[in-house]
Scaffold this motif. Structure first.
Motif, PDB file in Angstrom:
ATOM      1  N   GLU A  23       0.831  -1.210   0.000  1.00 24.65           N
ATOM      2  CA  GLU A  23       0.000   0.000   0.000  1.00 24.65           C
ATOM      3  C   GLU A  23       0.861   1.255   0.000  1.00 24.65           C
ATOM      4  O   GLU A  23       0.585   2.204  -0.725  1.00 24.65           O
ATOM      5  CB  GLU A  23      -0.935   0.000   1.194  1.00 24.65           C
ATOM      6  N   GLU A  24       1.914   1.253   0.802  1.00 23.00           N
ATOM      7  CA  GLU A  24       2.801   2.411   0.850  1.00 23.00           C
ATOM      8  C   GLU A  24       3.529   2.585  -0.488  1.00 23.00           C
ATOM      9  O   GLU A  24       3.648   3.703  -0.994  1.00 23.00           O
ATOM     10  CB  GLU A  24       3.809   2.283   1.982  1.00 23.00           C
ATOM     11  N   LEU A  25       4.009   1.498  -1.066  1.00 21.83           N
ATOM     12  CA  LEU A  25       4.678   1.587  -2.371  1.00 21.83           C
ATOM     13  C   LEU A  25       3.728   2.097  -3.449  1.00 21.83           C
ATOM     14  O   LEU A  25       4.122   2.877  -4.313  1.00 21.83           O
ATOM     15  CB  LEU A  25       5.249   0.227  -2.773  1.00 21.83           C
ATOM     16  N   SER A  26       2.482   1.685  -3.403  1.00 23.91           N
ATOM     17  CA  SER A  26       1.485   2.166  -4.372  1.00 23.91           C
ATOM     18  C   SER A  26       1.260   3.664  -4.220  1.00 23.91           C
ATOM     19  O   SER A  26       1.180   4.394  -5.206  1.00 23.91           O
ATOM     20  CB  SER A  26       0.170   1.423  -4.196  1.00 23.91           C
ATOM     21  N   ALA A  27       1.144   4.113  -2.972  1.00 21.80           N
ATOM     22  CA  ALA A  27       0.956   5.539  -2.721  1.00 21.80           C
ATOM     23  C   ALA A  27       2.165   6.335  -3.215  1.00 21.80           C
ATOM     24  O   ALA A  27       2.019   7.376  -3.865  1.00 21.80           O
ATOM     25  CB  ALA A  27       0.721   5.779  -1.228  1.00 21.80           C
ATOM     26  N   LYS A  28       3.358   5.826  -2.915  1.00 23.98           N
ATOM     27  CA  LYS A  28       4.575   6.491  -3.393  1.00 23.98           C
ATOM     28  C   LYS A  28       4.605   6.541  -4.915  1.00 23.98           C
ATOM     29  O   LYS A  28       4.990   7.562  -5.503  1.00 23.98           O
ATOM     30  CB  LYS A  28       5.811   5.764  -2.885  1.00 23.98           C
ATOM     31  N   ALA A  29       4.224   5.456  -5.554  1.00 28.31           N
ATOM     32  CA  ALA A  29       4.238   5.406  -7.024  1.00 28.31           C
ATOM     33  C   ALA A  29       3.286   6.436  -7.621  1.00 28.31           C
ATOM     34  O   ALA A  29       3.620   7.093  -8.614  1.00 28.31           O
ATOM     35  CB  ALA A  29       3.888   4.005  -7.505  1.00 28.31           C
ATOM     36  N   MET A  30       2.117   6.603  -7.023  1.00 28.95           N
ATOM     37  CA  MET A  30       1.163   7.599  -7.526  1.00 28.95           C
ATOM     38  C   MET A  30       1.720   9.015  -7.381  1.00 28.95           C
ATOM     39  O   MET A  30       1.591   9.836  -8.291  1.00 28.95           O
ATOM     40  CB  MET A  30      -0.166   7.482  -6.782  1.00 28.95           C
TER      41      MET A  30
END
Length: 106
Positions: A23-30
């Motif tokens: 979830e954190e990696l997804s948020a960072k990617a966005m």
């Protein structure tokens, strides 16, 4: 960034791949995607981006290549603010157990 077994597919490919911090990696990617679009739109080089954001050039390079493990969500949000963006964090009660977590809309 340990991986764990997951046999059931869901909406997040990083979860499907078994990343503990998906979830954190997804948020960072966005956030990085939005920042990279702004950089491209302005036609800036990495040293110019570093001067605007206060990041080092190597950190800017990591963002440009989506190597985000060593870059915090806060740092990405600060970089977006340096690019005259408004970053808003909203916290609310999850209605369903599978709705728990972090999401970013950019």
């Amino acid at each position: 960034m340990a991986r764990k077994a997951n046999s059931k597919g869901i909406d997040n490919v990083l979860v499907d791949l078994g990343f503990d911090d998906a979830e954190e990696l997804s948020a960072k990617a966005m956030l990085a995607l939005k920042l990279n679009k702004l950089i491209d739109k302005r036609g800036l080089c990495q040293t110019e981006v570093a001067a605007i954001t206060g990041m080092t050039q190597p950190k800017v390079s990591q963002v440009r290549r989506y190597k985000l493990q060593n870059i915090s969500l806060e740092r990405l949000m600060q970089a977006l603010v340096a690019f005259d963006q408004h970053v808003e964090i909203v916290v609310y009660q999850a209605r369903r157990a599978h709705a728990l977590g972090i999401s970013v809309a950019a």
